[in-house]
Scaffold this active site. Structure first.
Site, PDB file in Angstrom:
ATOM      1  N   GLU A 161       0.798  -1.242   0.000  1.00  0.00           N
ATOM      2  CA  GLU A 161       0.000   0.000   0.000  1.00  0.00           C
ATOM      3  C   GLU A 161       0.825   1.286   0.000  1.00  0.00           C
ATOM      4  O   GLU A 161       0.641   2.156   0.852  1.00  0.00           O
ATOM      5  CB  GLU A 161      -0.962  -0.019   1.199  1.00  0.00           C
ATOM      6  CG  GLU A 161      -1.924  -1.193   1.141  1.00  0.00           C
ATOM      7  CD  GLU A 161      -2.786  -1.354   2.402  1.00  0.00           C
ATOM      8  OE1 GLU A 161      -2.767  -0.460   3.264  1.00  0.00           O
ATOM      9  OE2 GLU A 161      -3.471  -2.371   2.527  1.00  0.00           O
ATOM     10  N   GLU A 267      -6.242 -10.680  -1.377  1.00  0.00           N
ATOM     11  CA  GLU A 267      -7.078 -10.539  -0.168  1.00  0.00           C
ATOM     12  C   GLU A 267      -8.539 -10.439  -0.592  1.00  0.00           C
ATOM     13  O   GLU A 267      -9.137  -9.371  -0.533  1.00  0.00           O
ATOM     14  CB  GLU A 267      -6.656  -9.306   0.639  1.00  0.00           C
ATOM     15  CG  GLU A 267      -5.191  -9.329   1.051  1.00  0.00           C
ATOM     16  CD  GLU A 267      -4.748  -8.096   1.838  1.00  0.00           C
ATOM     17  OE1 GLU A 267      -5.600  -7.377   2.383  1.00  0.00           O
ATOM     18  OE2 GLU A 267      -3.528  -7.859   1.902  1.00  0.00           O
TER      19      GLU A 267
END
Ligand code: G3I
Length: 379
Positions: A161, A267
């Site tokens: 991220e 995910e």
């Protein structure tokens, strides 16, 4: 002590039993059996599962999944809560579990702005450390983890991220103190520690064009400098409708593949309860107060929502199967609904249904349909 010994004996016994069966034949009516030759299918393990304290979960995992990742225990604030003090108890158990069942093991994650301990960035006087000090601390952290699991962890999420949805840099403390070079340094340190490990960049909301472009640029930049990067992880924390738009998600799969790296869907989960804003993604810093209308299904899902969830999962897997030549792994973020982070973020105490297995540990009907879809691809 006796309980621990019993658990250990149980896991070893089950491992021997399952691996001897697995060597003979992976059940074709399992997820991993049906998806064999298309992509790896993984799940994220929580502490209870890692320690083998939930034998029903272990059975489902071993039968259906050939890849694991730890949901939390390898994050920096957990594994190195104080400088030089490492807690490997859970991560060792997780890696042992994966090795025992011959799974593709993913380390999650070496460098992430979130769940990073404050000491990493601070000096004794409470001021930010220099660039050199943070690089040194980053190197120690990465090297310690990657060397410990050398030859056993197959792939590392090296950086998680780093970009915002529009593709601009996230102003994390790594970015602010080191600058954009923190990413290439992290990849270099990981590669030096285990030259054979696969190295991945991972991010959420990868359907955004800006983020897609920045990640492709990052891949190209690392490659042009001769720095190893093997794959891009696309988180897929999803909702029933617009998040993510699958056509844009697919464009990102194609773009990362064209950039010459493996695509990992890292995910996957699908929430059925209200998101608080359209683009809430997976940022974990928010914490909103619980209120009733935000928890519409505390006692079970109405049929119409179960069907919508089923259809949405099928849309995802139809896409993954169509693009299977570009996808190395799909990992669902958890096993059973009751254990998902969606129940406690961004509001504590809600009841969500985001995973493939329900609160009774029964496979939802979509599991059989994914298996059928995968099998019919061969015909
Ligand atoms: O272990 C403590 C427990 O002792 C304490 O009583 C309890 C009180 O809330 O908290 C427990 O820790 C929680 C931990 O999950 C284990 O359940 C933390 O508060 C909670 O913040 C933590 O949430 C995790 C979150 O990342 C932050 O690390 C979620 O489980 C995990 O699913 C989530 O995963 C992230 C990925 O790593 C990166 N991408 C986004 C994804 C979803 O946010």
């Amino acid at each position: 002590m006796r309980t621990k010994l019993f658990k250990f004996a149980f896991i070893v016994g089950l491992a021997i039993l399952v691996s001897s069966c697995a060597r003979e034949e992976t059940p074709t009516d399992s997820l991993k059996g049906a998806l064999d030759g298309k992509f790896l299918i993984g799940t994220a393990l929580n502490s209870i599962q890692i320690y083998g304290d939930d034998s029903a979960a272990t059975e489902i995992i071993v039968r259906n999944f050939n890849s694991i990742v730890a949901e939390n225990c390898m994050k920096s604030e957990i594994i190195q809560p104080e400088e030089g003090v490492f807690d490997f108890r859970q991560s060792d158990a997780m890696v042992d579990f994966g090795v025992a069942y011959d799974m593709y093991i993913v380390g999650h994650c070496l460098i992430w702005h979130s769940q990073a301990p404050d000491w990493l960035f601070m000096d004794a006087g409470g001021k930010y450390v220099s660039r050199e000090v943070l690089i040194e601390r980053m190197k120690t952290h990465i090297t310690t983890l990657v060397e410990r699991y050398k030859g056993r962890v197959d792939a590392w999420i090296v950086v998680n991220e780093a970009f915002l949805d529009d593709g601009s840099w996230r102003n994390s403390r790594f970015y602010d103190i080191i600058g954009p070079a923190y990413i290439e340094l992290a990849f270099q340190f990981a590669h030096e520690a285990d030259p054979k490990a696969e190295l991945l960049y991972n991010d959420n909301s990868m359907f955004h064009e800006g983020k897609r472009n920045s990640v492709v640029e990052l891949v190209n930049d690392l490659k042009s400098k001769g720095i190893r990067i093997d794959g891009v992880g696309m988180q897929a924390h999803s909702g029933l409708d617009s998040i993510p738009p699958l056509d844009e998600f697919e464009k990102s799969i194609e773009a990362f593949d064209a950039a010459g790296v493996d695509v990992h869907v890292t995910e996957l989960d699908i929430t059925v309860i209200p998101l608080l804003s359209r683009d809430i993604g997976a940022e974990v810093s928010a914490d909103f107060k619980y209120w009733e209308m935000m928890d519409p299904y505390p006692n079970g899902l109405p049929d119409s929502v179960s069907i919508a969830l089923h259809d949405r999962y099928m849309e995802f897997f139809d896409l993954f199967l169509r693009q299977h030549d570009k996808i190395k792994r799909v990992t669902v973020w958890g096993l059973t609904d009751d254990q998902s982070w969606r129940n406690y973020w961004p509001i504590q105490g809600r009841t969500d249904y985001p995973l493939l297995y329900d609160r009774n540990y029964d496979a939802k009907p979509v599991v059989a349909d994914i298996i059928k879809a995968a099998q019919s691809l061969e015909e």
